[in-house]
Design an enzyme around this catalytic site. Structure first.
Site, PDB file in Angstrom:
ATOM      1  N   CYS A 122      -4.525 -12.977  11.540  1.00 20.07           N
ATOM      2  CA  CYS A 122      -4.307 -12.428  10.210  1.00 20.07           C
ATOM      3  C   CYS A 122      -5.133 -13.159   9.174  1.00 20.07           C
ATOM      4  O   CYS A 122      -5.061 -14.373   9.071  1.00 20.07           O
ATOM      5  CB  CYS A 122      -2.840 -12.500   9.837  1.00 20.07           C
ATOM      6  SG  CYS A 122      -2.367 -11.013   9.002  1.00 20.07           S
TER       7      CYS A 122
ATOM      8  N   VAL B  51       3.596 -12.436  -2.570  1.00 26.06           N
ATOM      9  CA  VAL B  51       4.037 -12.683  -1.193  1.00 26.06           C
ATOM     10  C   VAL B  51       3.004 -13.481  -0.401  1.00 26.06           C
ATOM     11  O   VAL B  51       3.325 -14.483   0.230  1.00 26.06           O
ATOM     12  CB  VAL B  51       4.388 -11.358  -0.479  1.00 26.06           C
ATOM     13  CG1 VAL B  51       4.818 -11.616   0.971  1.00 26.06           C
ATOM     14  CG2 VAL B  51       5.504 -10.631  -1.234  1.00 26.06           C
TER      15      VAL B  51
ATOM     16  N   ARG C 268      -0.615 -12.465  15.214  1.00 26.48           N
ATOM     17  CA  ARG C 268       0.456 -13.370  14.802  1.00 26.48           C
ATOM     18  C   ARG C 268       1.817 -12.997  15.377  1.00 26.48           C
ATOM     19  O   ARG C 268       2.639 -13.865  15.636  1.00 26.48           O
ATOM     20  CB  ARG C 268       0.562 -13.387  13.279  1.00 26.48           C
ATOM     21  CG  ARG C 268      -0.674 -13.858  12.573  1.00 26.48           C
ATOM     22  CD  ARG C 268      -0.344 -14.267  11.164  1.00 26.48           C
ATOM     23  NE  ARG C 268       0.674 -15.294  11.163  1.00 26.48           N
ATOM     24  CZ  ARG C 268       0.430 -16.596  11.247  1.00 26.48           C
ATOM     25  NH1 ARG C 268      -0.793 -17.024  11.334  1.00 26.48           N
ATOM     26  NH2 ARG C 268       1.415 -17.462  11.237  1.00 26.48           N
TER      27      ARG C 268
ATOM     28  N   ILE D  43       4.655 -20.930   9.932  1.00 29.02           N
ATOM     29  CA  ILE D  43       5.762 -20.646  10.856  1.00 29.02           C
ATOM     30  C   ILE D  43       6.878 -21.680  10.739  1.00 29.02           C
ATOM     31  O   ILE D  43       7.731 -21.762  11.608  1.00 29.02           O
ATOM     32  CB  ILE D  43       5.248 -20.566  12.309  1.00 29.02           C
ATOM     33  CG1 ILE D  43       4.492 -21.853  12.676  1.00 29.02           C
ATOM     34  CG2 ILE D  43       4.385 -19.348  12.540  1.00 29.02           C
ATOM     35  CD1 ILE D  43       4.370 -22.069  14.150  1.00 29.02           C
ATOM     36  N   GLU D  44       6.875 -22.448   9.638  1.00 28.09           N
ATOM     37  CA  GLU D  44       7.912 -23.487   9.482  1.00 28.09           C
ATOM     38  C   GLU D  44       9.322 -22.911   9.562  1.00 28.09           C
ATOM     39  O   GLU D  44      10.228 -23.552  10.096  1.00 28.09           O
ATOM     40  CB  GLU D  44       7.785 -24.215   8.130  1.00 28.09           C
ATOM     41  CG  GLU D  44       6.662 -25.212   8.064  1.00 28.09           C
ATOM     42  CD  GLU D  44       5.437 -24.613   7.415  1.00 28.09           C
ATOM     43  OE1 GLU D  44       5.360 -23.370   7.332  1.00 28.09           O
ATOM     44  OE2 GLU D  44       4.551 -25.378   7.015  1.00 28.09           O
ATOM     45  N   GLN D  45       9.523 -21.707   8.997  1.00 28.84           N
ATOM     46  CA  GLN D  45      10.877 -21.137   8.981  1.00 28.84           C
ATOM     47  C   GLN D  45      11.351 -20.799  10.397  1.00 28.84           C
ATOM     48  O   GLN D  45      12.535 -20.938  10.706  1.00 28.84           O
ATOM     49  CB  GLN D  45      10.919 -19.889   8.090  1.00 28.84           C
ATOM     50  CG  GLN D  45      10.582 -20.143   6.628  1.00 28.84           C
ATOM     51  CD  GLN D  45      11.545 -21.118   5.978  1.00 28.84           C
ATOM     52  OE1 GLN D  45      12.744 -20.866   5.897  1.00 28.84           O
ATOM     53  NE2 GLN D  45      11.035 -22.245   5.536  1.00 28.84           N
TER      54      GLN D  45
ATOM     55  N   LYS E 108       4.740   0.174  13.335  1.00 31.08           N
ATOM     56  CA  LYS E 108       4.094  -0.998  13.953  1.00 31.08           C
ATOM     57  C   LYS E 108       4.962  -2.243  13.783  1.00 31.08           C
ATOM     58  O   LYS E 108       5.159  -3.018  14.710  1.00 31.08           O
ATOM     59  CB  LYS E 108       2.730  -1.222  13.296  1.00 31.08           C
ATOM     60  CG  LYS E 108       2.134  -2.606  13.499  1.00 31.08           C
ATOM     61  CD  LYS E 108       0.845  -2.743  12.690  1.00 31.08           C
ATOM     62  CE  LYS E 108       0.682  -4.072  12.024  1.00 31.08           C
ATOM     63  NZ  LYS E 108       0.247  -5.158  12.866  1.00 31.08           N
TER      64      LYS E 108
END
EC number: 2.5.1.7
Length: 421
Positions: free
Chosen positions: A119, A330, A95, A126-128, A22
């Site tokens: 999620c 995480v 997402r 999503i800053e990265q 997936k």
């Protein structure tokens, strides 16, 4: 509303096959938007609701998508002019839809993508992704729940150091940079096998990517990419879930398609517990009997212990002797399954980011609800060994990431049914 009902106590024996991954197929489907010449055909595609969602997103963007479920194949033709906007009605469901942003920026130079949903585990910011796109020369602003990206002079290669080895950001930047001018370096990149599969796919399309699977990935931008046929790698999380099903029931099963190198941190922990694993060319055989030893686990980015296996491993640890500690580093909010395990008489206490498991829990069947995708699988695993009947609801989570899990377990000897109420 569907529910899965399990009567615990059966040992699992036999052979089971792992589906395509997936977490590889979703970015690879979005990467198919990069091919302005010839369609792509993806094989070993798992029949999941998330795959249907991303296919709908691609269709909205003006790609022609043919989903051949009976062949486990998807054909994507993105050779027409693409639409720039991925609307909220699809992106809100999942997402991974944010992953269309890199390909759209690369192909069109601009994109509008709704802020993602889908999620329950923590914020998953999503800053990265945005940091990467800005480094490549895109101007980004957020307005009315949408991300607007514009690279009016095109994307230009650069060096990007990620603050955290984010899988999604690494994938999105790879896709954007594959058609950028010049060379892009991603440092502190995610190293998951699914990153390697994505890079291999883009290279087959004519891309020039090296270093995938290491800390530093180099992408030399090319003029254009073309469609190809590509087989999706096996799903290491499904494989791990099935290995634990064999171990938790003290059974003996062969998991065809399980790849040791993709799940080293898990298999070493299983061996530490006393689970017997036999590595073969086309899969892994798992056998277990009697008491298992206690181990501690701590989730980390790959190649550390995967957060996506934390709840399933917790189910197994409940059946082991001694004191065990599970630490989640995480994602925040990823112990929601603990309350459900407790309904099954599990002895667990959560303190901050750690869950402490005392002794071997005498699990009892109960009515429980899945709080997320992996928790759904973990509750089913616990039900396989609980005394009496366990009923698991909220199965939409399960269907996002597992193909016919109850059917596979039944074929291995579990007393399990999926009931449509």
């Amino acid at each position: 509303m569907d529910k899965i009902v399990i009567k615990g106590g059966n040992k699992l024996t036999g052979e089971v096959k792992v589906e395509g991954a997936k977490n590889a197929v979703l970015p690879i489907l979005t990467a198919s938007l990069l091919a302005s010449d010839k369609p792509s055909k993806l094989v070993n595609v798992p029949a999941l609701s998330d795959v249907e969602t991303i296919n709908n997103v691609l269709t909205t963007l003006n790609a022609d998508v043919t989903y051949k479920k009976d062949e486990n194949a998807v054909v994507v033709d993105a050779t027409k002019t693409l639409n720039e906007e991925a609307p909220y009605e699809y992106v809100s469901k999942m997402r991974a839809s944010i992953l269309v942003m890199g390909p759209l920026l690369a192909r069109l130079g601009h994109a509008i993508v709704a802020l993602p949903g889908g999620c329950a585990i923590g914020s998953r910011p999503i800053e990265q992704h945005i940091k990467g796109f800005e480094a490549l020369g895109a101007e980004i602003h957020l307005e009315n729940g949408n991300i607007y990206a514009n690279a009016k002079d095109g994307l230009k290669g650069t060096s990007i150091h990620l603050d955290f080895p984010s899988v999604g950001a690494t994938q999105n930047i790879i896709m954007a940079a594959s058609l950028a001018k010049g060379k892009t370096l991603i440092e502190n990149a995610a190293k998951e096998p699914e990153i390697v599969d994505l890079a291999n796919y883009i290279n087959e399309m004519g891309g020039r990517i090296t270093g995938a699977g290491t800390d530093t990935i180099t992408i030399n931008g090319v003029e254009s990419l073309h469609g190809v046929e590509h087989a999706i790698i096996p799903d290491r999380i499904e494989a791990g879930t099935l290995l634990i099903a064999g171990a938790i029931t003290r059974g003996d099963i062969f998991v065809r398609g399980a790849i040791k190198e993709h799940m080293a941190s898990l298999v070493y922990k299983l061996e530490e517990m006393g689970v017997e694993l036999e590595y073969q060319e086309d899969g892994i055989r798992v056998r277990a009997e009697g008491d298992l030893q206690p181990v501690d686990i701590k989730t980390l980015p790959h190649p550390g212990f995967p957060t996506d296996m934390q709840s399933q491993m917790m189910a197994l640890l409940l059946t082991a002797n001694g004191h065990k500690v599970v630490t989640e580093t995480v994602f925040e909010n990823r112990f929601m399954h603990v309350a459900e395990f407790k309904r099954m008489n599990a002895n667990i206490n959560v303190e901050g980011r750690s869950a402490k498991l005392e002794g071997k829990s005498q699990l009892q069947g109960a009515q429980v609800k899945a709080t997320d995708l992996r928790a759904a699988a973990a509750l089913i695993l616990a039900g396989l060994v609980a005394d009496g009947k366990t009923s698991v609801t909220e199965l939409t989570h399960l269907d996002r990431g597992y193909v016919d899990l109850h059917g596979k377990l039944k074929q291995l000897g579990a007393d399990i049914e999926r009931i449509n109420d």
